[in-house]
Design an enzyme around this catalytic site. Structure first.
Site, PDB file in Angstrom:
ATOM      1  N   LYS A 193      63.001 -11.365  30.538  1.00  0.00           N
ATOM      2  CA  LYS A 193      62.101 -10.555  31.385  1.00  0.00           C
ATOM      3  C   LYS A 193      62.546  -9.094  31.475  1.00  0.00           C
ATOM      4  O   LYS A 193      61.713  -8.193  31.552  1.00  0.00           O
ATOM      5  CB  LYS A 193      61.994 -11.154  32.790  1.00  0.00           C
ATOM      6  CG  LYS A 193      61.222 -12.462  32.827  1.00  0.00           C
ATOM      7  CD  LYS A 193      61.043 -12.953  34.250  1.00  0.00           C
ATOM      8  CE  LYS A 193      60.418 -14.342  34.259  1.00  0.00           C
ATOM      9  NZ  LYS A 193      60.191 -14.829  35.627  1.00  0.00           N
ATOM     10  N   SER A 213      53.646 -23.815  30.941  1.00  0.00           N
ATOM     11  CA  SER A 213      52.602 -22.791  30.837  1.00  0.00           C
ATOM     12  C   SER A 213      51.472 -23.172  29.872  1.00  0.00           C
ATOM     13  O   SER A 213      50.303 -22.916  30.184  1.00  0.00           O
ATOM     14  CB  SER A 213      53.215 -21.448  30.457  1.00  0.00           C
ATOM     15  OG  SER A 213      54.007 -20.981  31.520  1.00  0.00           O
TER      16      SER A 213
END
Ligand code: ATR
Length: 273
Positions: free
Chosen positions: A66, A17
């Site tokens: 998450k 990322s």
């Protein structure tokens, strides 16, 4: 002064990322920094709060946080609410606002990059864990003819089908019950590829002209993509495009500008070889 963003996970050293967001920032002229943040397994919330107190603007969340991120948020998009998972957080007016860009990243990779419209297609989604849950609503939003969820533990597929029943044409199945059925798009959202394993998909499920998509990616073909190739699937794709597209959607949420992904996907692909 650059605005600060991070990706939080455990482990996190492998994350691409930072490279992706640095490329987006350079391309769009946005002044930001984006780093990896390793949080201890019991320290997700404390790390998010410390980053916010330090003036951080937003973050991406990856395995295994998450679901914890979903619980932490003050406000959620509908897709994050239903997925029970958040991969993108924005700090806004003192609130923690959560979204899930995984599904839209998958759909954009399939529909735009791979040029395969999903409308009217028979889609088979393998797996019923967090990865599968995150993509169901965006897949249904493309109006497929049907979306079938198959899982080793069939009851988990049934629970998911029930949860999303009002959002489109979807059903649940065991792997065995797939024998004799054909699909235009088969998406592997199981974690089987991580252990070099193959979901127990019966032969003959790939319709002529079908797309096989594995959310995992790596240097060569995953076991699922090798199987799909042997089964005569017309198009094989791994999850590298999805990774970049979910990042582009997060970037757009934070910065209000959508980066072009083509060159970034090519750069990452070259780095895998
Ligand atoms: P993730 O967040 O990556 O989805 P998860 O929530 O642990 O991870 O879910 C993993 C999924 O991969 C599950 O659907 C699991 O099937 P079960 O629910 O039956 O355990 C699936 N999975 C993992 N290894 C598999 C294998 N070898 N064959 C088929 N399915 C597999």
């Amino acid at each position: 002064m650059a605005d600060h963003y991070v990706v939080v996970g455990n482990p996190i050293a492998h994350s691409k990322s930072p490279q992706i967001h640095a490329a987006f920032a350079a391309q769009t002229g946005q002044n930001l920094s984006y780093e990896r943040l390793l949080a201890p397994l019991d320290g997700f919330v404390a790390n998010v709060e410390a980053f916010r107190a330090d003036g951080g603007k937003g973050l991406n969340v990856t395995v295994p946080f998450k679901q914890e991120a979903w619980q932490l948020c003050d406000a959620l998009s509908e897709r994050a609410q239903l997925a029970e998972a958040v991969n993108t957080i924005k700090f806004e007016d003192g609130r923690i606002v959560g979204d899930n860009t995984d599904g839209v990243g998958l759909c954009r990779d399939i529909c735009h990059n791979l040029q395969q419209a999903l409308q009217g297609k028979r889609i088979l989604l393998l797996g019923a864990g967090g990865a599968a849950r995150g993509v169901i609503l965006p897949l249904l939003a493309e109006h497929p003819a049907c979306l079938t969820i198959a899982n080793r533990t069939a009851s988990k597929a049934e629970q998911l089908a029930q949860r999303f029943q009002h959002y489109g044409q979807l059903g649940a199945s065991s792997y065995e019950a797939l024998a004799g059925q054909q699909f235009d798009v088969i998406i592997n959202a199981t974690s089987a590829s991580l252990s070099d394993a193959l979901p127990p998909l019966p032969g003959g499920c790939f319709a002529p002209g079908s797309l096989a998509y594995d959310m995992m990616y790596g240097k060569g073909l995953t076991p699922f993509l090798l199987f799909a190739q042997q089964q005569g699937s017309a198009q094989l794709a791994d999850g590298l495009g999805m990774l970049v597209e979910q990042a582009a959607e997060a970037f757009c949420i934070w910065r209000g500008v959508r980066p072009d992904t083509t060159a970034v996907i090519a750069e990452l692909r070259a780095g895998l070889c």
